[in-house]
Design a protein around this motif. Structure first.
Motif, short mmCIF file in Angstrom:
data_model
loop_
_atom_site.label_atom_id
_atom_site.label_comp_id
_atom_site.label_asym_id
_atom_site.label_seq_id
_atom_site.Cartn_x
_atom_site.Cartn_y
_atom_site.Cartn_z
N UNK A 46 36.81 41.29 39.54
CA UNK A 46 38.15 40.70 39.57
C UNK A 46 38.13 39.19 39.36
N UNK A 47 36.95 38.57 39.68
CA UNK A 47 36.87 37.10 39.67
C UNK A 47 37.09 36.53 38.26
N UNK A 48 36.58 37.24 37.26
CA UNK A 48 36.72 36.76 35.88
C UNK A 48 37.59 37.69 35.03
N UNK A 81 47.04 53.57 48.10
CA UNK A 81 46.29 52.35 48.42
C UNK A 81 46.23 51.43 47.21
N UNK A 82 45.03 51.00 46.88
CA UNK A 82 44.86 50.09 45.75
C UNK A 82 45.22 50.72 44.42
N UNK A 204 41.73 45.19 44.53
CA UNK A 204 41.65 44.06 43.60
C UNK A 204 41.96 44.52 42.17
N UNK A 205 42.56 45.72 42.01
CA UNK A 205 42.60 46.32 40.67
C UNK A 205 43.94 46.23 39.95
N UNK A 206 44.90 45.48 40.52
CA UNK A 206 46.23 45.48 39.90
C UNK A 206 46.22 44.96 38.46
N UNK A 207 45.27 44.09 38.12
CA UNK A 207 45.23 43.54 36.76
C UNK A 207 44.34 44.37 35.83
N UNK A 394 46.22 36.29 41.61
CA UNK A 394 44.84 35.77 41.60
C UNK A 394 44.62 34.82 42.78
N UNK A 395 45.64 34.00 43.08
CA UNK A 395 45.56 33.07 44.22
C UNK A 395 45.22 33.84 45.49
N UNK A 396 45.96 34.94 45.75
CA UNK A 396 45.73 35.72 46.97
C UNK A 396 44.36 36.40 46.94
N UNK A 397 43.98 36.92 45.77
CA UNK A 397 42.68 37.60 45.70
C UNK A 397 41.55 36.62 46.00
#
Ligand code: PA5
Length: 446
Positions: A46-48, A81-82, A204-207, A394-397
């Motif tokens: 998710x970071x990149x 869930x996610x 972390x998978x919404x994107x 992204x800010x929240x993640x």
């Protein structure tokens, strides 16, 4: 413009040097995260992701969404869930919590497989009657009970109503790229599939395709969503706390936890934000609530809940810290009119917009709550649009990852979620759980 973090209402609770004292821990957390040397480092995709995603699949998501918009009246999204919260949160925030009831040229989007409720499932089935239905089943593991039950039901419904061949065209599967029961079924039936990347956990998978397909079907601009997240990815790398609002938020919530606050109450004055808070609750609850640690994430919508929970927040036990998400620009302008008779005595509000009145509710409340002893953090979101929301996600993640490392936990696993599943499988007689079944039934007095 971008999301900003305001600490003005914390001055009575946290002194400047306390924040400075967190710098070393923030720097260490940042380095662990970016070097991939911390706990859970196999779940850092998710970071990149906002810049490093599968462009070919992204185009397929957009094409599938266009097809679904043209051939579907009701889009049933199955997941839990996610595999559920992010899509619903984004759709409700960008469109409306009343999205399905509004006039629009995109399909209704309903969520199934997020409970084990027969009434919920049968009501959803009845909503589908006589309408063109497509289904997106989402499960990273491919074995989660709730979505598996719902998919069995909707697959049968589609096959019975439109036939097996047409059902195959109307079922979209989002799951692991290679393994799992759902992947096997999708391959066998020839369903179009999308991938939940190995290194991106559910919350972390919404994107990824998990969120993007339903979000695109609802008519949101997923390219703009990704662009907003990419902006955050670039902007939120500065290790200096004073220059990085994301890290400042992570540090502040850790300070407040260490000072005895047990609950972080996410507050918004916009009902359209309610599901974003649900998404945030899973993100922070599952990432930090382990090893006997963590702030319990809770949420309210004000001013609605000022008339129910306001008393407790103002004057109850000192367990709360509030984080208020302020949407600076209301998507709608509605002005209070002058009334010649003024029987309701509201003419003092004439000429003012609802947004201005809501702002005064926020200002009055935050002063009252801080006077009452509750520390308040404020996050400003400039407006309701895809770019700003992508940035906020992204800010929240990232804040969650930094905060979790500062807390000393693995922010990317969820061992506790498995406990209820094991008991439930045993009690239901799933093969392989025979020993636990007897023990649990004895405890239940059966
Ligand atoms: O964040 C998580 O990992 C969980 O909430 C999962 O998303 C949830 O349990 C659903 O799992 P799956 O997508 O494997 O069905």
């Amino acid at each position: 413009m971008a999301v900003t973090f305001e600490t003005r209402y914390l001055t009575d609770f946290v002194r400047d040097h306390e924040l400075q004292a967190m710098q070393a821990q923030v720097t260490a957390a940042h380095e662990m995260l970016h070097a991939g040397s911390g706990l859970g480092n196999d779940f850092l995709g998710w970071l990149t992701l906002p810049t490093d995603y599968d462009k070919e699949e992204f185009a397929r998501i957009q094409a599938a969404a266009e097809r679904i918009k043209n051939d579907t009246d009701v889009f049933i999204v199955i997941g839990i869930g996610g595999s559920y919260l992010g899509a619903r949160a984004v759709i409700e925030f960008l469109k409306s919590p009343l999205y399905n009831n509004l006039k629009k040229d995109t399909p209704d989007v309903y969520f199934a497989g997020k409970s084990i409720s027969a009434s919920e499932l049968s009501e959803l089935l009845s909503l589908c009657e006589g309408r063109r239905v497509s289904v997106n089943v989402i499960s990273k593991s491919g074995t989660t009970t709730e979505p598996a039950i719902a998919f069995r039901v909707f697959r049968e419904y589609l096959e019975n109503t439109v036939g097996v061949e047409e059902a195959r065209r109307r079922i979209y599967v989002t799951t692991d790229k290679a393994k799992g029961t759902l992947k096997g079924l999708a391959d066998r039936e020839g369903y179009e599939t999308f991938v939940v990347p190995d290194d991106v956990g559910g919350r972390f998978s919404v994107l990824t395709a998990v969120g993007l397909l339903p979000i695109a079907v609802a008519g949101c601009d997923i390219a703009a969503l990704m662009a907003g997240a990419a902006k955050a990815q670039n902007a939120l790398c500065e290790t200096d706390l004073t220059k990085n609002d994301c890290y400042k938020y992570a540090a502040m919530r850790n300070i407040l936890l260490r000072k005895g606050r047990a609950v972080e109450l996410m507050v918004s004055y916009e009902p359209r934000y309610a599901m974003m808070s649900e998404w945030w609750k899973q993100l922070y609850g599952e990432s930090e609530g382990k090893d006997g640690k963590g702030l319990f994430p809770a949420s309210v919508i004000f001013s609605t809940d000022l008339h129910s929970l306001g008393q407790f927040v103002q004057d109850g036990s000192d367990i709360l810290a509030e984080t208020v998400v302020v949407i600076d620009e209301s998507p709608v302008t509605m002005t209070i009119k002058e009334d010649a008779e003024n029987v309701d005595g509201l003419n003092f509000l004439a000429g003012r917009t609802m947004a201005q009145i809501n702002q005064k509710a926020f200002e009055g409340t935050i002063l009252a709550h801080t006077d009452g002893g509750t520390p308040n953090m404020v996050l400003h979101v400039p407006s309701v649009c895809e770019e700003e929301l992508g940035y906020l996600v992204y800010f929240f993640e990232k804040a969650c990852a930094i905060s979790g490392y500062m807390l000393g936990v693995n922010p990317f696993n969820q061992p506790g979620v498995e406990e209820y599943k094991k008991n439930m499988f045993a009690l239901l007689g799933k093969p392989g759980y025979e020993d636990q079944k007897a023990v649990l039934e004895q405890r239940l007095g059966k």
